[in-house]
Scaffold this motif. Structure first.
Motif, PDB file in Angstrom:
ATOM      1  N   ALA A 192      37.698-132.797  42.375  1.00 47.05           N
ATOM      2  CA  ALA A 192      38.392-133.589  41.835  1.00 47.05           C
ATOM      3  C   ALA A 192      39.763-132.903  41.182  1.00 47.05           C
ATOM      4  O   ALA A 192      39.355-132.027  40.459  1.00 47.05           O
ATOM      5  N   LEU A 193      40.662-134.063  40.307  1.00 45.80           N
ATOM      6  CA  LEU A 193      41.801-133.091  40.323  1.00 45.80           C
ATOM      7  C   LEU A 193      41.981-133.257  38.651  1.00 45.80           C
ATOM      8  O   LEU A 193      42.053-134.468  38.515  1.00 45.80           O
ATOM      9  N   GLU A 194      42.906-132.596  37.992  1.00 46.38           N
ATOM     10  CA  GLU A 194      43.177-132.693  36.868  1.00 46.38           C
ATOM     11  C   GLU A 194      44.885-131.739  36.445  1.00 46.38           C
ATOM     12  O   GLU A 194      45.159-131.225  37.735  1.00 46.38           O
ATOM     13  N   PRO A 195      45.426-132.789  36.069  1.00 43.68           N
ATOM     14  CA  PRO A 195      46.722-131.939  35.351  1.00 43.68           C
ATOM     15  C   PRO A 195      46.611-131.058  34.886  1.00 43.68           C
ATOM     16  O   PRO A 195      46.099-130.766  33.975  1.00 43.68           O
ATOM     17  N   ASN A 228      43.148-134.997  60.757  1.00 45.30           N
ATOM     18  CA  ASN A 228      42.440-134.925  59.633  1.00 45.30           C
ATOM     19  C   ASN A 228      42.466-136.161  58.865  1.00 45.30           C
ATOM     20  O   ASN A 228      43.546-137.302  58.469  1.00 45.30           O
ATOM     21  N   ARG A 229      41.416-136.917  58.260  1.00 48.00           N
ATOM     22  CA  ARG A 229      41.213-137.334  57.622  1.00 48.00           C
ATOM     23  C   ARG A 229      40.681-137.271  56.493  1.00 48.00           C
ATOM     24  O   ARG A 229      40.347-136.831  56.025  1.00 48.00           O
ATOM     25  N   TYR A 230      42.150-137.897  55.224  1.00 46.02           N
ATOM     26  CA  TYR A 230      41.620-137.350  53.523  1.00 46.02           C
ATOM     27  C   TYR A 230      41.598-138.653  52.906  1.00 46.02           C
ATOM     28  O   TYR A 230      41.810-139.690  53.340  1.00 46.02           O
ATOM     29  N   LYS A 231      40.838-139.099  51.748  1.00 46.28           N
ATOM     30  CA  LYS A 231      40.300-140.307  51.125  1.00 46.28           C
ATOM     31  C   LYS A 231      41.098-139.574  49.835  1.00 46.28           C
ATOM     32  O   LYS A 231      40.068-138.513  49.020  1.00 46.28           O
ATOM     33  N   TRP A 232      41.803-140.067  48.786  1.00 46.60           N
ATOM     34  CA  TRP A 232      42.482-140.003  47.485  1.00 46.60           C
ATOM     35  C   TRP A 232      41.549-141.350  47.152  1.00 46.60           C
ATOM     36  O   TRP A 232      42.105-142.552  47.229  1.00 46.60           O
ATOM     37  N   SER A 233      40.692-141.131  45.935  1.00 46.91           N
ATOM     38  CA  SER A 233      40.801-142.334  45.040  1.00 46.91           C
ATOM     39  C   SER A 233      41.101-141.665  43.590  1.00 46.91           C
ATOM     40  O   SER A 233      41.183-140.721  43.148  1.00 46.91           O
ATOM     41  N   TYR A 234      41.176-143.475  43.311  1.00 46.21           N
ATOM     42  CA  TYR A 234      41.355-143.176  41.884  1.00 46.21           C
ATOM     43  C   TYR A 234      40.231-143.924  40.520  1.00 46.21           C
ATOM     44  O   TYR A 234      40.117-144.491  40.838  1.00 46.21           O
ATOM     45  N   THR A 235      39.733-142.452  39.646  1.00 49.54           N
ATOM     46  CA  THR A 235      38.490-143.414  39.575  1.00 49.54           C
ATOM     47  C   THR A 235      39.522-143.243  37.515  1.00 49.54           C
ATOM     48  O   THR A 235      39.537-142.902  37.261  1.00 49.54           O
ATOM     49  N   HIS A 236      39.370-144.792  37.765  1.00 47.83           N
ATOM     50  CA  HIS A 236      40.166-145.451  36.218  1.00 47.83           C
ATOM     51  C   HIS A 236      38.756-145.150  34.741  1.00 47.83           C
ATOM     52  O   HIS A 236      39.678-144.723  33.924  1.00 47.83           O
ATOM     53  N   ASP A 237      37.861-145.115  35.196  1.00 46.46           N
ATOM     54  CA  ASP A 237      36.805-144.655  33.963  1.00 46.46           C
ATOM     55  C   ASP A 237      37.544-143.469  33.065  1.00 46.46           C
ATOM     56  O   ASP A 237      36.185-143.204  32.442  1.00 46.46           O
ATOM     57  N   ILE A 238      37.140-142.861  34.396  1.00 46.48           N
ATOM     58  CA  ILE A 238      37.325-141.049  34.063  1.00 46.48           C
ATOM     59  C   ILE A 238      38.996-140.477  34.076  1.00 46.48           C
ATOM     60  O   ILE A 238      39.047-139.287  33.879  1.00 46.48           O
ATOM     61  N   ASP A 239      39.585-141.671  34.157  1.00 43.01           N
ATOM     62  CA  ASP A 239      41.256-140.977  34.786  1.00 43.01           C
ATOM     63  C   ASP A 239      41.310-139.583  35.165  1.00 43.01           C
ATOM     64  O   ASP A 239      41.946-138.411  35.261  1.00 43.01           O
ATOM     65  N   ALA A 240      40.759-139.889  36.186  1.00 38.26           N
ATOM     66  CA  ALA A 240      40.537-138.609  37.972  1.00 38.26           C
ATOM     67  C   ALA A 240      40.861-139.344  38.677  1.00 38.26           C
ATOM     68  O   ALA A 240      40.972-140.312  39.070  1.00 38.26           O
ATOM     69  N   THR A 270      46.410-148.028  52.921  1.00 40.96           N
ATOM     70  CA  THR A 270      46.247-148.327  50.797  1.00 40.96           C
ATOM     71  C   THR A 270      45.189-149.487  50.860  1.00 40.96           C
ATOM     72  O   THR A 270      45.760-150.469  50.519  1.00 40.96           O
ATOM     73  N   PRO A 271      43.911-149.173  51.501  1.00 41.76           N
ATOM     74  CA  PRO A 271      43.128-150.339  51.585  1.00 41.76           C
ATOM     75  C   PRO A 271      43.377-151.100  50.502  1.00 41.76           C
ATOM     76  O   PRO A 271      42.695-152.019  50.071  1.00 41.76           O
ATOM     77  N   ASP A 272      42.770-150.200  48.699  1.00 40.18           N
ATOM     78  CA  ASP A 272      43.464-151.348  47.830  1.00 40.18           C
ATOM     79  C   ASP A 272      44.496-150.393  47.029  1.00 40.18           C
ATOM     80  O   ASP A 272      45.192-148.680  47.322  1.00 40.18           O
ATOM     81  N   ASP A 273      44.823-150.903  45.843  1.00 38.50           N
ATOM     82  CA  ASP A 273      44.642-150.580  44.908  1.00 38.50           C
ATOM     83  C   ASP A 273      45.016-148.681  43.896  1.00 38.50           C
ATOM     84  O   ASP A 273      45.296-147.653  43.611  1.00 38.50           O
ATOM     85  N   LYS A 274      42.863-148.237  44.363  1.00 36.69           N
ATOM     86  CA  LYS A 274      42.927-147.184  43.985  1.00 36.69           C
ATOM     87  C   LYS A 274      42.157-145.874  45.083  1.00 36.69           C
ATOM     88  O   LYS A 274      41.369-145.342  45.062  1.00 36.69           O
ATOM     89  N   THR A 275      42.724-146.879  46.546  1.00 36.34           N
ATOM     90  CA  THR A 275      42.497-145.231  47.395  1.00 36.34           C
ATOM     91  C   THR A 275      43.810-145.380  48.229  1.00 36.34           C
ATOM     92  O   THR A 275      44.204-146.234  48.450  1.00 36.34           O
ATOM     93  N   ILE A 276      43.594-144.515  49.107  1.00 35.56           N
ATOM     94  CA  ILE A 276      44.381-143.544  49.886  1.00 35.56           C
ATOM     95  C   ILE A 276      44.516-143.095  50.369  1.00 35.56           C
ATOM     96  O   ILE A 276      43.316-141.888  50.607  1.00 35.56           O
ATOM     97  N   ILE A 277      44.321-143.493  51.718  1.00 39.06           N
ATOM     98  CA  ILE A 277      43.513-142.990  52.971  1.00 39.06           C
ATOM     99  C   ILE A 277      44.993-141.709  53.709  1.00 39.06           C
ATOM    100  O   ILE A 277      46.039-142.733  54.638  1.00 39.06           O
ATOM    101  N   TYR A 278      44.709-140.971  54.427  1.00 39.57           N
ATOM    102  CA  TYR A 278      45.351-140.041  55.152  1.00 39.57           C
ATOM    103  C   TYR A 278      45.211-139.697  56.400  1.00 39.57           C
ATOM    104  O   TYR A 278      43.807-138.962  56.722  1.00 39.57           O
TER     105      TYR A 278
END
Length: 155
Positions: free
Chosen positions: A102-105, A72-84, A46-54
């Motif tokens: 981009a993932l949506e609930p 494999n290496r994957y990067k999950w990111s949270y983008t606050h301005d679009i809540d995605a 977790t390099p920062d509070d909006k990024t997770i690396i697997y």
């Protein structure tokens, strides 16, 4: 994270707590070499509070019984301005990410790709079900020579 959406916060916490995975691959076209099962470990960064690396490593056994190592290496990111939440594959390194989704609930504890990922003639889609114990990712790959399904359980 800045969002009040409890589904997003719950999903993000789920992502951070993953340490293992197992999966099964199935080809609807009957290609036995594509069919198989695998398992491995997931190192989470977790390099920062909006990024997770697997960082995933493990073994896959094909339908013919051939064992192969995978990573494999994957990067999950949270983008606050679009809540995605977005998912990228870091197959070429962290400075050259391949954007996947981009993932949506969709409903409680469930997420899906907004649009398919296109790779040449193939279309990839993703549906995720999460819980406090982990998540199940259902990948679908469809193209002129492909009709594949991958179910990956992260825990």
């Amino acid at each position: 994270m800045g969002s009040t959406d409890s589904r997003l916060i719950s999903f993000w916490k789920c992502l951070i707590n993953i340490s293992s995975l197992d999966f099964a691959t199935i080809s609807a076209r009957g290609k036995a070499g594509w069919n198989g099962t695998g398992s491995g470990t997931v190192k989470v960064e977790t390099p920062d509070d909006k990024t997770i690396i697997y960082l995933e490593t493990g073994q896959w056994v094909t339908g013919f019984g051939v064992e192969m190592n995978f990573s494999n290496r994957y990067k999950w990111s949270y983008t606050h301005d679009i809540d995605a939440i977005t998912l990228q594959h870091l197959r070429y390194g962290g400075d050259k990410p391949v954007s996947l989704f981009a993932l949506e609930p969709t409903r409680r504890q469930s997420w899906q790709s907004v649009e398919p990922h296109l790779c040449k003639d193939d279309r990839y889609s993703l549906k995720i079900s999460s819980s406090h114990t982990g998540m199940i990712m259902n990948w679908r790959v469809v193209g002129p020579a492909k009709n594949e399904f991958i179910q990956c359980r992260y825990f």
